[in-house]
Scaffold this active site. Sequence first.
Site, short mmCIF file in Angstrom:
data_model
loop_
_atom_site.label_atom_id
_atom_site.label_comp_id
_atom_site.label_asym_id
_atom_site.label_seq_id
_atom_site.Cartn_x
_atom_site.Cartn_y
_atom_site.Cartn_z
CE1 TYR A 61 35.26 -85.55 -82.10
CE2 TYR A 61 33.51 -84.06 -81.40
CZ TYR A 61 34.85 -84.41 -81.44
OH TYR A 61 35.77 -83.61 -80.82
CG LEU A 109 39.40 -80.46 -86.07
CD1 LEU A 109 39.36 -81.90 -86.58
CD2 LEU A 109 38.23 -80.21 -85.14
CE LYS A 122 34.48 -82.14 -84.30
NZ LYS A 122 35.30 -81.58 -83.25
CD GLU A 161 44.00 -78.85 -82.39
OE1 GLU A 161 43.11 -78.25 -82.98
OE2 GLU A 161 44.31 -80.04 -82.63
C1 LIG Z 1 41.04 -80.39 -81.16
C2 LIG Z 1 40.08 -79.39 -81.71
N1 LIG Z 1 40.56 -78.32 -82.36
C3 LIG Z 1 39.73 -77.38 -82.86
C4 LIG Z 1 38.36 -77.46 -82.72
C5 LIG Z 1 37.49 -76.38 -83.28
O1 LIG Z 1 36.83 -76.82 -84.44
P1 LIG Z 1 35.44 -76.21 -84.87
O2 LIG Z 1 35.66 -74.74 -85.04
O3 LIG Z 1 35.14 -76.88 -86.16
O4 LIG Z 1 34.46 -76.51 -83.79
C6 LIG Z 1 37.81 -78.57 -82.06
C7 LIG Z 1 36.36 -78.71 -81.92
O5 LIG Z 1 35.85 -79.62 -81.34
C8 LIG Z 1 38.69 -79.56 -81.55
O6 LIG Z 1 38.23 -80.63 -80.89
#
Ligand SMILES: Cc1ncc(COP(=O)(O)O)c(C=O)c1O
Length: 284
Positions: free
Chosen positions: A32, A204, A148, A180
């Site tokens: 996603y 991520l 993701k 994170e």
């Molecule tokens: C586990 C995780 N880390 C980091 C992020 C942040 O990513 P982004 O800046 O691309 O939204 C997300 C976003 O959904 C996430 O689910």
Amino acid sequence: MRTVYLNGDYIPEDQATVSIFDRGFLFADGVYEVTTVVDGKLIGFDGHCERLKRSLKELGMKVEIDRDEMLEIHRELVKRNNIDQGMIYLQVTRGNPGDRDFAFPPEATKPTMVLFTQEKKVVGTAVETQGLKVVSVDDLRWGRRDIKTVQLLYPSLAKMEAKAKGADDAWLVQDGFVTEGTSNNAYIVKDGKIITRDLSHDILHGITRKSVLACAKLLQMDVEERPFTLEEAYAADEAFSTSASGFTNPIVEIDNNMIGSGKPGPIGDRLRALYLEENLKAAV
Ligand SMILES: Cc1ncc(COP(=O)(O)O)c(C=O)c1O
């Protein structure tokens, strides 16, 4: 009622149905993206599109993603649902093989693609000025967090644990180091230096992270990409998280330890302002 997108059609949300045999439903076999909308425009669209392609490739899902076609679908949903601020959620699964089987379905099986909008105030939120409280929770997710996928049960459990403890979110911890947040990347600031975990399979690769670190460079801020411990976090001058819909969000408490002054810090605030300025200019 919202108009949503399902496999090529724009339809009312109550008519959008997916098979019980869909691999997304039975195996969480899907990926996603969430793209934020401000003033009816998309923030960081190309980054999300590129990461979607990478996630699909890592899972061996042969789905052609055409950037211009994707942009058209996103824009059409924004228009049809009259979204000023909010998000567009996109999910692609390995589709419906017509039965349950651990083995991947035949290559000809059509993927399922769903997009829908969510209205939400993202600029000028209370969190910007009040900050968030987080608690630490063991990181028990799988080993490919750089993909993701829609397997979000553990982040959901961690978030509930945080809420049960009176906090807003959880920072996940592996071997004593913060990986994170449940749905965001994590940062601390010490003596003017921004510290955030380096990119690997452990986290991520946030689209917002990349842009915020570019903003830090523009502001000539010092950045160190390395794992940091919970103890370092407790002793930080400030802390914040980044995500597509939160931009940068200040963290004012970690495991009941007040961070810095207990108020959003100046470095996070400056990064948020520049991030918004740069990304609104580039929004499509
Ligand atoms: C586990 C995780 N880390 C980091 C992020 C942040 O990513 P982004 O800046 O691309 O939204 C997300 C976003 O959904 C996430 O689910």
